[in-house]
Design an enzyme around this catalytic site. Structure first.
Site, PDB file in Angstrom:
ATOM      1  N   CYS A 191     122.685  84.143  53.873  1.00  0.00           N
ATOM      2  CA  CYS A 191     122.151  84.318  55.231  1.00  0.00           C
ATOM      3  C   CYS A 191     123.223  84.156  56.291  1.00  0.00           C
ATOM      4  CB  CYS A 191     120.969  83.389  55.513  1.00  0.00           C
ATOM      5  SG  CYS A 191     120.395  83.570  57.226  1.00  0.00           S
TER       6      CYS A 191
ATOM      7  N   HIS B  67     115.699  80.888  52.328  1.00  0.00           N
ATOM      8  CA  HIS B  67     116.100  82.283  52.157  1.00  0.00           C
ATOM      9  C   HIS B  67     117.620  82.410  52.079  1.00  0.00           C
ATOM     10  CE1 HIS B  67     116.362  81.250  56.350  1.00  0.00           C
ATOM     11  NE2 HIS B  67     117.305  82.150  56.436  1.00  0.00           N
TER      12      HIS B  67
ATOM     13  N   HIS C 201     112.175  77.921  62.546  1.00  0.00           N
ATOM     14  CA  HIS C 201     111.259  78.690  63.395  1.00  0.00           C
ATOM     15  C   HIS C 201     109.863  78.748  62.767  1.00  0.00           C
ATOM     16  CE1 HIS C 201     113.863  80.029  66.555  1.00  0.00           C
ATOM     17  NE2 HIS C 201     114.751  80.508  65.720  1.00  0.00           N
TER      18      HIS C 201
ATOM     19  N   CYS D  32     118.392  76.654  57.176  1.00  0.00           N
ATOM     20  CA  CYS D  32     118.718  77.609  58.244  1.00  0.00           C
ATOM     21  C   CYS D  32     117.758  77.441  59.421  1.00  0.00           C
ATOM     22  CB  CYS D  32     118.616  79.021  57.677  1.00  0.00           C
ATOM     23  SG  CYS D  32     118.952  80.325  58.867  1.00  0.00           S
TER      24      CYS D  32
ATOM     25  N   SER E  61     116.308  79.734  60.917  1.00  0.00           N
ATOM     26  CA  SER E  61     115.168  80.647  60.740  1.00  0.00           C
ATOM     27  C   SER E  61     114.015  79.938  60.020  1.00  0.00           C
ATOM     28  CB  SER E  61     115.590  81.874  59.941  1.00  0.00           C
ATOM     29  OG  SER E  61     116.718  82.456  60.523  1.00  0.00           O
TER      30      SER E  61
HETATM   31 ZN   LIG Z   1     118.830  82.167  57.725  1.00  0.00          ZN
END
Ligand SMILES: [Zn+2]
Ligand SMILES: [Zn+2]
Length: 362
Positions: free
Chosen positions: A162, A59, A43, A38, A40
């Protein structure tokens, strides 16, 4: 067990041997079968968001419950599950008012004074959101687990953990998109495509996908976008205003940038709602016009699709089963855990909608 460990910002992930504990009261040990890659996670790799190193990312995860700690009644060994990356307590004011994704009760996740459940050479290794799914096993609070029926594959179920929940929930829960409305979506990646298909499902009349990558726009069309705007060729705000006769009813930002957040706000017309779904860097300030009061525009955030996990995730799996949501086409590539850095390179380069790591066998 093997896990992909982040040792510092802008470092490649390293596959290491990690010790994982037995589940304590309220916890479950889950064998990870599949984990989505992902933005995220990226990041944290790139240091836009801080992590406590060494750190196991991941996640967007599904697996099989191996063992449970004392007092766990919602799942049992052998259950196939999605690992929610928020583990709501069920009794705080957020949980009680139907907003469990905002639950911050520490006991619901893991008390700060409790040691990390994963270690390398005796030192703590932290796990992202109490999941840490880029590993062969995860130890997680059992309240975050949602069961998956036998006819749905776990690599598809992982995505619901997610990107699908985030995108679908932003449309259905956070924004409440109504039939016949106009919707603009900035960013046609894993989350953006789910915003697009949820908007289609909600009956939006016009769904405008905005991206700078042509093949992502082509995929957006496949997922239900009615109009495509290449943001690299002109002003996307003007284009959306023109396509909607003055501004969309809803705009969704699914990239995580200040500039595109402001664009989303400017794309909606009078009375419209802009929803920020992307992880905008925490210190960035989003600027909007003071005319918000007169235009009655709304700017709101959406975290985890304002999920009500035990209602929404089974619903999403049913919609997939009925072929109303296309989750199969989201998966562009599959990798093994050892290829995780290649998977992140592909994400960085905009080559994929979603990559899934196949980690364990059921
Ligand atoms: Zn995610
Ligand atoms: Zn709570």
């Amino acid at each position: 067990m093997k896990a992909a460990v982040l040792t510092g910002a802008r470092e490649p992930l390293v596959i290491e041997d990690i010790t994982i504990d037995e589940p304590l009261a309220g916890e479950a040990l889950v064998k990870v079968i599949a984990a989505g890659v992902c933005h995220s996670d990226l990041h944290f790799i790139e240091g836009t968001y801080p992590a406590r190193y060494p750190h196991i990312l991941g996640h967007e995860v599904a697996g099989v419950v191996e063992r449970v700690g004392a007092g766990v009644t919602n799942v049992a060994p052998g259950d196939r599950v999605i690992l929610g990356f928020v583990q709501p307590c069920g009794h705080c004011s957020f949980c009680d008012s139907g907003r469990p994704s905002l639950c911050q009760t520490p006991s619901a996740t893991r008390p700060a004074d409790q040691p990390a459940r994963t270690r390398a050479d005796g030192s703590a290794v932290t796990a992202m959101t109490n999941v840490g799914g880029f590993a062969e096993y995860s130890i997680t609070p059992a309240v975050g687990l949602v069961k998956v029926p036998d006819d749905i594959s776990l690599d598809i179920a992982a995505l619901v953990g997610c990107s699908v929940m985030t995108g679908y929930g932003a449309v259905v829960n956070t924004a409440g998109v109504e039939p016949g409305t106009t919707v603009a979506v900035i960013g046609a990646g894993g989350v953006g495509l789910n915003i697009i298909q949820a908007a289609r499902l909600a009956g939006a009349e016009k769904i405008i996908a905005v991206d700078m990558v042509e093949h992502k726009l082509a995929t957006a069309k496949q997922f239900g976008a009615t109009d495509l705007v290449n943001a690299g060729e002109g002003d996307p705000v003007r284009e959306v205003q023109q396509l909607t006769g003055g501004g969309a009813d809803y705009a969704f930002e699914a990239i995580g940038l200040k500039a595109t957040s402001e664009q989303a706000y400017n794309m909606v017309g009078r009375g419209g709602t802009a929803v920020i779904v992307g992880m905008v860097p925490p210190m960035d300030q989003i600027s909007i016009s003071g005319m918000i009061w007169m235009q009655e525009k709304t700017l709101k955030g959406s975290f985890y699709g304002s999920a009500r996990f035990h209602t929404d995730m089974p619903r999403i799996l049913n919609l997939y089963r009925q072929k109303k949501l296309d989750l199969d086409s989201l998966v562009t590539r599959r990798y093994e855990l050892g290829q995780i850095n290649e998977a992140f390179d592909a994400l960085r380069n905009g080559e994929v909608s979603r990559s899934v790591l196949t980690i364990g066998q059921e």
